[in-house]
Design a protein around this motif. Structure first.
Motif, PDB file in Angstrom:
ATOM      1  N   GLY A  18       0.784  -1.230   0.000  1.00 24.95           N
ATOM      2  CA  GLY A  18       0.000   0.000   0.000  1.00 24.95           C
ATOM      3  C   GLY A  18       0.819   1.285   0.000  1.00 24.95           C
ATOM      4  N   LEU A  19       2.076   1.206  -0.445  1.00 23.85           N
ATOM      5  CA  LEU A  19       2.896   2.421  -0.526  1.00 23.85           C
ATOM      6  C   LEU A  19       2.455   3.281  -1.709  1.00 23.85           C
ATOM      7  N   HIS A  20       2.730   4.566  -1.619  1.00 21.26           N
ATOM      8  CA  HIS A  20       2.403   5.484  -2.711  1.00 21.26           C
ATOM      9  C   HIS A  20       3.648   5.969  -3.458  1.00 21.26           C
ATOM     10  N   ARG A  21       4.780   6.012  -2.768  1.00 20.00           N
ATOM     11  CA  ARG A  21       5.982   6.615  -3.351  1.00 20.00           C
ATOM     12  C   ARG A  21       7.218   5.792  -2.995  1.00 20.00           C
ATOM     13  N   ILE A  22       8.064   5.549  -3.997  1.00 21.49           N
ATOM     14  CA  ILE A  22       9.342   4.873  -3.793  1.00 21.49           C
ATOM     15  C   ILE A  22      10.434   5.823  -4.271  1.00 21.49           C
ATOM     16  N   GLN A  23      11.414   6.048  -3.412  1.00 19.35           N
ATOM     17  CA  GLN A  23      12.514   6.951  -3.743  1.00 19.35           C
ATOM     18  C   GLN A  23      13.780   6.128  -3.944  1.00 19.35           C
ATOM     19  N   ALA A  24      14.539   6.456  -4.978  1.00 15.93           N
ATOM     20  CA  ALA A  24      15.800   5.767  -5.261  1.00 15.93           C
ATOM     21  C   ALA A  24      16.837   6.811  -5.673  1.00 15.93           C
ATOM     22  N   ASN A  25      18.028   6.684  -5.141  1.00 15.21           N
ATOM     23  CA  ASN A  25      19.095   7.631  -5.433  1.00 15.21           C
ATOM     24  C   ASN A  25      20.296   6.880  -5.974  1.00 15.21           C
ATOM     25  N   PHE A  41      10.961   5.687 -13.114  1.00 14.48           N
ATOM     26  CA  PHE A  41      11.381   6.642 -12.089  1.00 14.48           C
ATOM     27  C   PHE A  41      11.700   7.986 -12.746  1.00 14.48           C
ATOM     28  N   THR A  42      11.331   9.061 -12.055  1.00 13.77           N
ATOM     29  CA  THR A  42      11.547  10.415 -12.546  1.00 13.77           C
ATOM     30  C   THR A  42      12.655  11.084 -11.733  1.00 13.77           C
ATOM     31  N   VAL A  43      13.565  11.753 -12.418  1.00 15.50           N
ATOM     32  CA  VAL A  43      14.613  12.504 -11.725  1.00 15.50           C
ATOM     33  C   VAL A  43      13.970  13.727 -11.079  1.00 15.50           C
ATOM     34  N   GLU A  44      14.233  13.888  -9.789  1.00 13.15           N
ATOM     35  CA  GLU A  44      13.649  15.005  -9.037  1.00 13.15           C
ATOM     36  C   GLU A  44      14.678  16.031  -8.595  1.00 13.15           C
ATOM     37  N   GLY A  45      15.931  15.653  -8.629  1.00 11.34           N
ATOM     38  CA  GLY A  45      16.932  16.616  -8.187  1.00 11.34           C
ATOM     39  C   GLY A  45      18.310  16.017  -8.080  1.00 11.34           C
ATOM     40  N   TYR A  46      19.204  16.838  -7.561  1.00 10.29           N
ATOM     41  CA  TYR A  46      20.607  16.478  -7.412  1.00 10.29           C
ATOM     42  C   TYR A  46      21.029  16.912  -6.016  1.00 10.29           C
ATOM     43  N   ALA A  47      21.493  15.985  -5.207  1.00  9.37           N
ATOM     44  CA  ALA A  47      21.866  16.296  -3.829  1.00  9.37           C
ATOM     45  C   ALA A  47      23.380  16.263  -3.673  1.00  9.37           C
ATOM     46  N   ARG A  48      23.947  17.378  -3.266  1.00 12.85           N
ATOM     47  CA  ARG A  48      25.392  17.450  -3.040  1.00 12.85           C
ATOM     48  C   ARG A  48      25.733  16.817  -1.695  1.00 12.85           C
ATOM     49  N   ASP A  49      26.871  16.127  -1.662  1.00  7.08           N
ATOM     50  CA  ASP A  49      27.361  15.497  -0.426  1.00  7.08           C
ATOM     51  C   ASP A  49      26.250  14.727   0.290  1.00  7.08           C
ATOM     52  N   PHE A  50      25.527  13.924  -0.457  1.00 11.20           N
ATOM     53  CA  PHE A  50      24.327  13.257   0.046  1.00 11.20           C
ATOM     54  C   PHE A  50      24.615  12.074   0.964  1.00 11.20           C
ATOM     55  N   LEU A  51      25.608  11.253   0.604  1.00  7.97           N
ATOM     56  CA  LEU A  51      25.842  10.008   1.315  1.00  7.97           C
ATOM     57  C   LEU A  51      27.344   9.745   1.392  1.00  7.97           C
ATOM     58  N   ARG A  52      27.793   9.270   2.556  1.00  7.16           N
ATOM     59  CA  ARG A  52      29.215   8.966   2.724  1.00  7.16           C
ATOM     60  C   ARG A  52      29.475   7.560   2.187  1.00  7.16           C
ATOM     61  N   ILE A  53      30.269   7.491   1.137  1.00  9.54           N
ATOM     62  CA  ILE A  53      30.582   6.225   0.478  1.00  9.54           C
ATOM     63  C   ILE A  53      32.089   6.113   0.332  1.00  9.54           C
ATOM     64  N   ASN A  54      32.607   4.979   0.774  1.00 10.07           N
ATOM     65  CA  ASN A  54      34.034   4.721   0.631  1.00 10.07           C
ATOM     66  C   ASN A  54      34.877   5.858   1.220  1.00 10.07           C
ATOM     67  N   GLY A  55      34.429   6.400   2.351  1.00 11.70           N
ATOM     68  CA  GLY A  55      35.178   7.435   3.049  1.00 11.70           C
ATOM     69  C   GLY A  55      35.009   8.852   2.533  1.00 11.70           C
ATOM     70  N   TRP A  74      32.121  11.974   1.075  1.00 12.44           N
ATOM     71  CA  TRP A  74      30.742  12.413   0.849  1.00 12.44           C
ATOM     72  C   TRP A  74      30.529  12.512  -0.650  1.00 12.44           C
ATOM     73  N   ARG A  75      29.469  11.860  -1.139  1.00 15.79           N
ATOM     74  CA  ARG A  75      29.242  11.774  -2.581  1.00 15.79           C
ATOM     75  C   ARG A  75      27.901  12.378  -2.966  1.00 15.79           C
ATOM     76  N   ASP A  76      27.877  13.055  -4.106  1.00 13.48           N
ATOM     77  CA  ASP A  76      26.643  13.588  -4.671  1.00 13.48           C
ATOM     78  C   ASP A  76      25.781  12.427  -5.171  1.00 13.48           C
ATOM     79  N   HIS A  77      24.465  12.647  -5.219  1.00 11.62           N
ATOM     80  CA  HIS A  77      23.543  11.642  -5.738  1.00 11.62           C
ATOM     81  C   HIS A  77      22.446  12.300  -6.575  1.00 11.62           C
ATOM     82  N   VAL A  78      21.985  11.563  -7.570  1.00 13.74           N
ATOM     83  CA  VAL A  78      20.805  11.942  -8.336  1.00 13.74           C
ATOM     84  C   VAL A  78      19.602  11.362  -7.601  1.00 13.74           C
ATOM     85  N   LEU A  79      18.579  12.190  -7.374  1.00 15.21           N
ATOM     86  CA  LEU A  79      17.390  11.770  -6.624  1.00 15.21           C
ATOM     87  C   LEU A  79      16.269  11.449  -7.602  1.00 15.21           C
ATOM     88  N   THR A  80      15.668  10.284  -7.451  1.00 18.72           N
ATOM     89  CA  THR A  80      14.564   9.892  -8.327  1.00 18.72           C
ATOM     90  C   THR A  80      13.420   9.325  -7.500  1.00 18.72           C
TER      91      THR A  80
END
Length: 196
Positions: A138-145, A162-176, A178-184
């Motif tokens: 019964g979910l309405h929205r699924i977000q994937a980055n 999936f629709t691109v909704e934005g671009y998040a700077r320094d979104f998630l710490r990966i491999n030591g 902070w990495r940008d991510h595309v938000l969908t």
């Protein structure tokens, strides 16, 4: 799991997508060990004991409890051509941070064994999980980055609508770092004109 909260099993043409009980820990460890070089560079930091059966026995038990409490749904992908009790894990799909109330949303994560890329398996698996999320859950929205350079992931999400909704700077710490991510995101299809 009790009869009120049975283990989720989604069957597609080539896959079984399911929750594993704690005794499936060795299969999950094998998947992550075999894909360390493939998945670790695009994944958040993991605990030191992540690649051990002890960690995964505890984690799989917690995953079942999280599902029962409607907090998260963590699934593995198994080839349908092999017996479910011994089939290797070839991918994972997760719906985490499930929010109810007026939002009815979750965050989607996924990974695929490098030896199975390029055959449409992730698209097939994600299509089944998204349908389950919108109907049974019964979910309405699924977000994937995804990382901007992860063109494979971007293509899979695009194929699924999936629709691109934005671009998040320094979104998630990966491999030591902070990495940008595309938000969908993907929203549930309208049902009978009632707004989903």
């Amino acid at each position: 799991m009790d009869s009120e909260h049975p283990i989720v099993l989604l069957v597609t043409e080539r896959l079984r997508i399911t929750q594993l009980p704690p005794d499936g820990a060795a299969r999950v460890v094998a998947y992550y060990e075999d894909n360390r070089a493939h998945l670790d560079p695009v994944s958040p930091s993991r605990p030191a004991h992540f690649h051990t059966p002890t960690y995964w026995r505890t984690r799989l038990a917690q995953d079942l409890e999280d599902s029962r409490r409607d907090l998260a749904l963590r699934l593995v992908m198994l080839p349908r051509s092999e017996p479910p009790s011994s089939a290797p894990v070839i991918g994972n799909i997760t719906l985490t941070h499930i929010r109810r109330g007026p939002l009815q949303a979750a965050d989607l994560g996924y990974g695929l064994d490098y030896r199975h890329e390029g055959h449409g398996l992730m698209t097939e698996g994600l299509r089944a999980v998204c349908a389950h999320a919108f109907t049974t859950m019964g979910l309405h929205r699924i977000q994937a980055n995804h990382l901007p350079e992860n063109l494979r992931s971007a293509a899979v999400l695009r194929r699924l609508g999936f629709t691109v909704e934005g671009y998040a700077r320094d979104f998630l710490r990966i491999n030591g770092r902070w990495r940008d991510h595309v938000l969908t995101s993907l929203t549930a299809p309208e049902r009978d004109g009632t707004g989903g």
